[in-house]
Design an enzyme around this catalytic site. Structure first.
Site, PDB file in Angstrom:
ATOM      1  N   THR A 161      80.008  30.340  12.427  1.00  0.00           N
ATOM      2  CA  THR A 161      79.265  31.559  12.748  1.00  0.00           C
ATOM      3  C   THR A 161      80.187  32.745  12.514  1.00  0.00           C
ATOM      4  O   THR A 161      81.363  32.703  12.877  1.00  0.00           O
ATOM      5  CB  THR A 161      78.773  31.549  14.203  1.00  0.00           C
ATOM      6  OG1 THR A 161      79.859  31.212  15.082  1.00  0.00           O
ATOM      7  CG2 THR A 161      77.653  30.537  14.398  1.00  0.00           C
ATOM      8  N   GLY A 162      79.658  33.782  11.907  1.00  0.00           N
ATOM      9  CA  GLY A 162      80.483  34.910  11.511  1.00  0.00           C
ATOM     10  C   GLY A 162      80.494  36.042  12.508  1.00  0.00           C
ATOM     11  O   GLY A 162      79.591  36.181  13.344  1.00  0.00           O
ATOM     12  N   TYR A 177      81.482  30.677   1.650  1.00  0.00           N
ATOM     13  CA  TYR A 177      80.482  31.352   0.836  1.00  0.00           C
ATOM     14  C   TYR A 177      81.077  31.469  -0.559  1.00  0.00           C
ATOM     15  O   TYR A 177      82.160  32.036  -0.727  1.00  0.00           O
ATOM     16  CB  TYR A 177      80.159  32.748   1.379  1.00  0.00           C
ATOM     17  CG  TYR A 177      79.368  32.736   2.661  1.00  0.00           C
ATOM     18  CD1 TYR A 177      78.111  32.141   2.723  1.00  0.00           C
ATOM     19  CD2 TYR A 177      79.861  33.362   3.814  1.00  0.00           C
ATOM     20  CE1 TYR A 177      77.382  32.142   3.899  1.00  0.00           C
ATOM     21  CE2 TYR A 177      79.133  33.369   4.989  1.00  0.00           C
ATOM     22  CZ  TYR A 177      77.893  32.763   5.028  1.00  0.00           C
ATOM     23  OH  TYR A 177      77.169  32.761   6.193  1.00  0.00           O
ATOM     24  N   THR A 194      78.082  26.679   2.284  1.00  0.00           N
ATOM     25  CA  THR A 194      76.769  27.154   2.706  1.00  0.00           C
ATOM     26  C   THR A 194      75.959  27.560   1.480  1.00  0.00           C
ATOM     27  O   THR A 194      76.407  28.395   0.686  1.00  0.00           O
ATOM     28  CB  THR A 194      76.898  28.354   3.663  1.00  0.00           C
ATOM     29  OG1 THR A 194      77.573  27.928   4.856  1.00  0.00           O
ATOM     30  CG2 THR A 194      75.534  28.905   4.033  1.00  0.00           C
ATOM     31  N   LYS A 210      75.919  22.577   3.281  1.00  0.00           N
ATOM     32  CA  LYS A 210      75.125  23.044   4.435  1.00  0.00           C
ATOM     33  C   LYS A 210      73.944  23.888   3.945  1.00  0.00           C
ATOM     34  O   LYS A 210      74.140  24.902   3.277  1.00  0.00           O
ATOM     35  CB  LYS A 210      76.000  23.875   5.372  1.00  0.00           C
ATOM     36  CG  LYS A 210      75.309  24.363   6.634  1.00  0.00           C
ATOM     37  CD  LYS A 210      76.303  25.106   7.522  1.00  0.00           C
ATOM     38  CE  LYS A 210      75.672  25.535   8.834  1.00  0.00           C
ATOM     39  NZ  LYS A 210      74.707  26.649   8.650  1.00  0.00           N
ATOM     40  N   HIS A 224      69.310  27.387   8.817  1.00  0.00           N
ATOM     41  CA  HIS A 224      70.206  28.506   9.123  1.00  0.00           C
ATOM     42  C   HIS A 224      69.805  29.200  10.432  1.00  0.00           C
ATOM     43  O   HIS A 224      69.885  30.422  10.569  1.00  0.00           O
ATOM     44  CB  HIS A 224      70.233  29.512   7.970  1.00  0.00           C
ATOM     45  CG  HIS A 224      71.555  30.207   7.817  1.00  0.00           C
ATOM     46  ND1 HIS A 224      72.510  29.807   6.912  1.00  0.00           N
ATOM     47  CD2 HIS A 224      72.097  31.266   8.455  1.00  0.00           C
ATOM     48  CE1 HIS A 224      73.574  30.597   6.994  1.00  0.00           C
ATOM     49  NE2 HIS A 224      73.337  31.491   7.928  1.00  0.00           N
ATOM     50  N   GLY A 243      70.188  23.518  14.472  1.00  0.00           N
ATOM     51  CA  GLY A 243      68.970  24.304  14.634  1.00  0.00           C
ATOM     52  C   GLY A 243      68.371  24.215  16.019  1.00  0.00           C
ATOM     53  O   GLY A 243      67.558  23.326  16.290  1.00  0.00           O
ATOM     54  N   ARG A 245      69.991  23.075  22.578  1.00  0.00           N
ATOM     55  CA  ARG A 245      70.489  23.636  23.844  1.00  0.00           C
ATOM     56  C   ARG A 245      70.510  22.617  24.979  1.00  0.00           C
ATOM     57  O   ARG A 245      70.818  22.985  26.121  1.00  0.00           O
ATOM     58  CB  ARG A 245      69.629  24.839  24.270  1.00  0.00           C
ATOM     59  CG  ARG A 245      69.725  26.007  23.302  1.00  0.00           C
ATOM     60  CD  ARG A 245      69.039  27.237  23.847  1.00  0.00           C
ATOM     61  NE  ARG A 245      68.922  28.259  22.817  1.00  0.00           N
ATOM     62  CZ  ARG A 245      68.293  29.418  22.965  1.00  0.00           C
ATOM     63  NH1 ARG A 245      67.731  29.701  24.131  1.00  0.00           N
ATOM     64  NH2 ARG A 245      68.219  30.289  21.990  1.00  0.00           N
ATOM     65  N   ARG A 258      74.448  28.751  18.362  1.00  0.00           N
ATOM     66  CA  ARG A 258      74.276  29.714  19.455  1.00  0.00           C
ATOM     67  C   ARG A 258      74.734  29.163  20.803  1.00  0.00           C
ATOM     68  O   ARG A 258      75.215  29.914  21.652  1.00  0.00           O
ATOM     69  CB  ARG A 258      72.814  30.145  19.538  1.00  0.00           C
ATOM     70  CG  ARG A 258      72.356  31.024  18.362  1.00  0.00           C
ATOM     71  CD  ARG A 258      70.916  31.469  18.564  1.00  0.00           C
ATOM     72  NE  ARG A 258      70.439  32.335  17.496  1.00  0.00           N
ATOM     73  CZ  ARG A 258      69.777  31.921  16.425  1.00  0.00           C
ATOM     74  NH1 ARG A 258      69.543  30.617  16.259  1.00  0.00           N
ATOM     75  NH2 ARG A 258      69.356  32.786  15.505  1.00  0.00           N
TER      76      ARG A 258
END
Length: 396
Positions: A89-90, A140, A166, A263, A287, A319, A322, A342
């Site tokens: 994650t960027g 990338y 990616t 990915k 994504h 994706g 949680r 996330r």
């Protein structure tokens, strides 16, 4: 009736990832939270990524002694304590200072891999040295192949053994909720500028003393004095290889001798082409709902992709995860491992290294508990036999 989720400031009191998300939301200015939390356009895919897990129900086995439960797996040639990988994650430095190092440390504590983004705010070298985790490098593909080669060399020299290419972000997704925070590129509107002032602890942690974090991995490729975050964003936008195709994968396979993971796979044909070109793994992903809206979810296509690739390469999925129960469902449907995006970002935002470690503790304890309830002694024994489709219309 279900009680309200915890909405305080102490991440240690949270009991699940959704509660951790609320603590992160209080810590972060609105524009940063929207960057992390939003999806593309109408966010159909973002919502479906969460609701898809409701389409499956568990079928436990009774009277099985599952006192000792093995959650470890062999992942691309090395042992991991859990079937988990922290996803790339960027721009994580906008959540906490040195967030990528904190995420890597949390991964190392749990003996799982951490994947560093090309657009990290920490360098490859600093993350590998400071995080002490098995670090994978996300790439990338850039138009300047010399820069791409240099990134590969740096990753190899730092000790990264796995490259994650990616392929589903050649064009930026239309994340409207994120874009509403700005009047123009990198220029916040007045509402969000005032909101930043309402977060003095975040300002002290993130902006003091160096200002907005730059893209550290690519900063060296910019002219001296122009290594600000805004210039880094412009550079990436101009350099993204929009002509990316399977010949690019062949080129990369020739120049990278370590493990290669692709990915952004969502259909069987692409998965089999990855096999043919010598990829070691794929990530089945949309994504995080941040690119093309109304795509299928990973779980919609996972069973057919896993069946086609079984024994030929490693299948990772991401994706919307949680809960430990959701991770176990994906493993039952054929995934070898699950990437967390996330879920661990909420943790690092809420509490730095300790918050990220707390997120992993929540999820790993749920995985272990779920195996016990299922009467399953090992994640290696999970199969579709532990699942049944829920009744029709549940996701409507």
């Amino acid at each position: 009736m279900k009680r309200s989720l915890y909405a305080g400031r102490d991440f240690r009191r949270t009991r699940n990832i959704d509660e951790l998300r609320l603590v992160a939301k209080r810590w972060l200015p609105n524009f940063v939270f929207e960057y992390v939390d939003s999806g593309a356009e109408d966010e159909v895919t973002l919502r479906e990524n969460r609701s898809v897990f409701d389409a499956w129900r568990f079928v436990p086995s009774a009277l099985v002694d599952a006192t000792a439960r093995d959650t470890s797996i062999s992942l691309l040639g090395q042992r991991a304590a859990y079937p988990l990988v922290i996803a790339p994650t960027g721009y994580n430095g906008m959540q906490r200072r040195d967030a990528d190092i904190s995420l890597a440390r949390a991964a190392a504590q749990r003996n799982i891999p951490f994947t560093l983004s090309t657009v990290s705010n920490c360098t490859i070298e600093d993350v590998v040295a400071g995080g002490q985790a098995r670090t994978w490098m996300q790439l990338y593909m850039l138009r300047e192949r010399a820069v791409t080669r240099n990134l590969l060399d740096r990753a190899r020299d730092a000790g990264c053994d796995t490259l994650v290419l990616t392929v589903d972000a050649v064009y930026y997704g239309n994340r409207e909720w994120d874009r509403r925070s700005y009047v123009r590129d990198m220029q916040l509107n007045w509402r969000n500028k005032l909101d930043v002032l309402r977060h003095p602890r975040w300002i002290a942690n993130v902006l003091v003393p160096h200002g907005v974090p730059a893209f550290a991995n690519i900063a060296r490729y910019l002219p001296e004095g122009e290594r600000r975050a805004s210039n880094g964003a412009v550079y990436i936008a101009k350099q993204m290889e929009t002509a990316l195709d399977w010949s690019s994968v062949r080129w990369l396979r020739e120049h990278w001798q370590g493990k290669l993971v692709i990915k952004g796979i969502l259909n069987v044909a692409d998965a089999l082409e990855a096999v043919r070109l010598g990829a070691d793994g794929i990530v089945v992903t949309n994504h995080g709902g941040r690119q093309l809206d109304s795509t299928v979810t990973s779980l919609d296509v996972l069973p057919e992709i896993a069946a086609a690739c079984r024994g030929r390469l490693t299948v990772i999925v991401d994706g919307g995860f949680r809960r430990g129960t959701e991770i176990v469902k994906a493993l039952c449907l054929g995934a070898d491992a699950v990437m967390l995006g996330r879920a661990t970002l909420y943790g690092v935002a809420a509490g730095g290294f300790e918050g990220a470690a707390h997120a992993l503790t929540l999820l790993t304890s749920e995985i272990e508990r779920t195996l016990g309830h299922l009467g399953c002694r090992s994640v290696a024994d999970l199969s579709p036999n532990y699942l049944r489709p829920a009744h029709a219309g549940l996701r409507a």
